[in-house]
Design an enzyme around this catalytic site. Structure first.
Site, PDB file in Angstrom:
ATOM      1  N   GLY A 248       0.832  -1.313  -0.032  1.00 21.71           N
ATOM      2  CA  GLY A 248      -0.023  -0.067  -0.066  1.00 21.71           C
ATOM      3  C   GLY A 248       0.847   1.519  -0.162  1.00 21.71           C
ATOM      4  O   GLY A 248       0.078   2.442  -0.032  1.00 21.71           O
ATOM      5  N   GLU A 290       4.383  -6.391   1.688  1.00 19.75           N
ATOM      6  CA  GLU A 290       4.018  -6.887   0.634  1.00 19.75           C
ATOM      7  C   GLU A 290       3.679  -5.549  -0.492  1.00 19.75           C
ATOM      8  O   GLU A 290       2.963  -5.464  -0.928  1.00 19.75           O
ATOM      9  CB  GLU A 290       2.576  -7.636   0.481  1.00 19.75           C
ATOM     10  N   GLY A 292       3.616  -3.593  -3.924  1.00 17.32           N
ATOM     11  CA  GLY A 292       3.715  -3.881  -5.308  1.00 17.32           C
ATOM     12  C   GLY A 292       3.782  -2.792  -5.986  1.00 17.32           C
ATOM     13  O   GLY A 292       4.886  -2.487  -6.684  1.00 17.32           O
ATOM     14  N   ARG A 330      -6.917   2.774 -15.574  1.00 16.92           N
ATOM     15  CA  ARG A 330      -6.904   3.407 -14.154  1.00 16.92           C
ATOM     16  C   ARG A 330      -7.700   4.501 -14.282  1.00 16.92           C
ATOM     17  O   ARG A 330      -8.144   4.934 -13.169  1.00 16.92           O
ATOM     18  CB  ARG A 330      -5.638   3.349 -13.618  1.00 16.92           C
ATOM     19  N   CYS A 361     -14.180   1.949 -28.181  1.00 16.16           N
ATOM     20  CA  CYS A 361     -15.378   2.433 -28.331  1.00 16.16           C
ATOM     21  C   CYS A 361     -16.159   2.622 -27.148  1.00 16.16           C
ATOM     22  O   CYS A 361     -17.061   1.999 -26.701  1.00 16.16           O
ATOM     23  CB  CYS A 361     -16.128   1.483 -29.394  1.00 16.16           C
ATOM     24  N   GLU A 362     -15.625   3.746 -26.321  1.00 16.31           N
ATOM     25  CA  GLU A 362     -16.223   3.939 -24.948  1.00 16.31           C
ATOM     26  C   GLU A 362     -15.563   5.267 -24.917  1.00 16.31           C
ATOM     27  O   GLU A 362     -14.590   5.795 -24.752  1.00 16.31           O
ATOM     28  CB  GLU A 362     -15.222   3.117 -24.033  1.00 16.31           C
ATOM     29  N   TYR A 390      -0.118  -2.219 -12.095  1.00 17.88           N
ATOM     30  CA  TYR A 390      -1.707  -2.350 -12.440  1.00 17.88           C
ATOM     31  C   TYR A 390      -2.048  -1.670 -13.819  1.00 17.88           C
ATOM     32  O   TYR A 390      -2.970  -1.369 -14.150  1.00 17.88           O
ATOM     33  CB  TYR A 390      -2.557  -1.687 -11.294  1.00 17.88           C
TER      34      TYR A 390
END
Ligand SMILES: Cc1ncc(COP(=O)(O)O)c(C=O)c1O
Ligand SMILES: N[C@@H](CCCC[NH3+])C(=O)O
Length: 443
Positions: A248, A290, A292, A330, A361-362, A390
């Site tokens: 985190g 941990e 990341g 994200r 297409c968004e 991510y």
């Protein structure tokens, strides 16, 4: 754009990373392209390992592979003395195929299947992080069937609200993860686990959220975990050998982000532990974390080619890249913010305000809303920084867009670590049922 790690602007005014000119990388590997600054990844690993070494505590730094899990990244994690956190059979498979030392693999997840448990037990991984009561008993049964005793941590929800986006906050009571401390579930879980013959309790785990910029949340989690540890020892006679405080740790995505140096996060955790356990007659447990995002996040840059643009006078100018939410969801998911630079004209002054759109297409397929760039041309290269965590990990094939390649750059050398997906990859698992096969035309 803030220049992370080895990024710099070279004599030709091009963005260069790891000693490699990004214009050359675009030519050699095509775009979109994920570029990983290997030296910066290794530096981040070392910052964690060194900070823990300095504390004098026993520790493990487990790279949270969910952030970016490919074979070459597992190799780096091993070489840097890290452990590995995996959350699925796919991540476990990647780690095993990379030859990662299995005893340093920790298996997470809130809904592990029996097959995943079997695969992990057969591989002889280091431990499971048990998330709920159903899993506790399932794991004991699977271990019993295999005549094994399996090491576990129990994931505790400490009731700490991390200051971060709601979707990536996990320490609060209303969370899908872990045994709640406040309502007694955590205590009951230890009690039940201690009576299960095929499980060995190593300790407890908490993870309060992701991209956190201050130490208060971690300090509160440490306090709660310690309080729980002493209660469990006096009432259940169970002593924890390991306390895992999850990941985190935040990173700088854009100006105004104020993450702390890794050493400060680590100090906040280790000082609390040393202080408390030193004062009480409790053997100081190993401390595991941990990270990341803080290992790979700022080491990643995504390189795109600019295509079309649309200027709506008085409203906004859209410039479109050859990727988008398929390689970086994200912005669409969390409204995340990024910095960018024209990689082939990195030395030029900014001249216009644009918004960077993807090609899906968004309407929500945006990467950056409002960024100052030099006057852009079709064919320019756009580099978006801080995309190491991510991004590839959450990439999709929406609109059947092929996932980009990934290269590691270091000391002027670029190594392909993931090939660009091919059309065969795209249709590779499709099957046309026999009844839909084209019939030969009748004569
Ligand atoms: C249990 C657990 N550990 C570690 C991590 C890694 O978090 P981060 O990438 O924010 O360091 C996560 C993701 O938030 C997680 O859920
Ligand atoms: N996917 C999230 C982080 C999730 C952390 C995993 N528990 C992000 O991109 O910020």
């Amino acid at each position: 754009m803030f220049l992370h790690g080895t990024s710099q602007v070279n004599d030709q005014g091009h963005l260069q990373i790891g000693g490699c000119d990004t214009s050359d990388l675009a030519e050699q590997f095509g775009t979109p392209l994920y570029i990983v600054d290997e030296a910066l990844v290794r530096q981040r690993c070392r910052e964690f390992v060194n900070a823990f070494s300095a504390s004098g505590l026993k520790f493990q730094v487990a790279y949270a592979s969910k952030a970016f899990c490919v074979l070459a990244m597992c190799r780096i994690a091993e070489e840097e003395g890290m452990s590995l956190d995996v959350v699925s059979d796919g991540e476990l498979y990647t780690a095993i195929e990379a030859g990662f030392p299995v005893e340093r693999i920790h298996f997470h997840g809130n809904n592990k299947s029996i097959q995943e448990m079997e695969m992990a037990i057969d591989a002889k991984i280091g431990c499971f992080v048990v998330d709920n009561f159903i899993e506790l008993h399932m794991l004991n049964a699977v271990a019993a069937e295999k005549n094994q005793k399996v090491k576990i941590l129990l994931r505790i929800t400490p009731g700490v609200e991390a200051h971060t986006h709601e979707f990536i906050s996990t320490g609060q009571t209303d969370s899908k993860f872990g045994f709640d401390l406040g309502n007694g579930a955590a205590f009951r879980a230890i009690d039940e686990a201690s009576k299960l013959a095929n499980l060995e309790i190593l300790g407890i785990h908490s993870h309060i959220g992701s991209n956190i910029f201050e130490v208060e949340g971690f300090k509160m989690a440490v306090e709660k975990m310690i309080g729980f540890a002493t209660q469990v020892r006096s009432e259940l006679n169970v002593t924890f050998k390991v306390v895992n405080l999850g990941g985190g740790f935040g990173i700088r995505y854009v100006e105004g982000d104020t993450p702390l140096p890794v050493a400060e996060y680590v100090k906040a955790i280790t000082e609390g532990i040393i202080d408390f356990f030193g004062k009480h007659d409790y053997p100081i447990p190993e401390i595991w974390v941990e990270p990341g995002r803080s290992i790979v996040g700022d080491a990643g840059t995504t390189l795109y080619t600019l295509g079309t643009s649309k200027d709506i006078p008085g409203v906004r100018k859209y410039v479109a890249v050859d990727g988008g939410m398929t390689d970086n969801p994200r912005f669409a998911l969390y409204g995340s913010r990024y910095e960018a630079v024209l990689a082939n004209r990195a030395g030029e002054a900014t001249e216009e305000l644009v918004s960077v759109a993807g090609k899906c297409c968004e309407s929500g397929d945006m990467l950056i809303k409002d960024i100052e760039l030099p006057k852009v041309n079709q064919g320019d290269l756009l580099a978006i920084s801080c995309t190491g965590a991510y991004n590839y990990a959450m990439a999709s094939n929406y609109n059947r867009i092929r996932k980009p390649a990934v290269v590691f750059v270091k000391d002027g050398q670029a190594d392909l670590v993931v090939k660009r997906e091919s059309f065969d990859n795209i249709i590779g698992n499709d099957v046309i049922p026999a009844r839909m096969q084209k019939q030969a035309l009748k004569a």
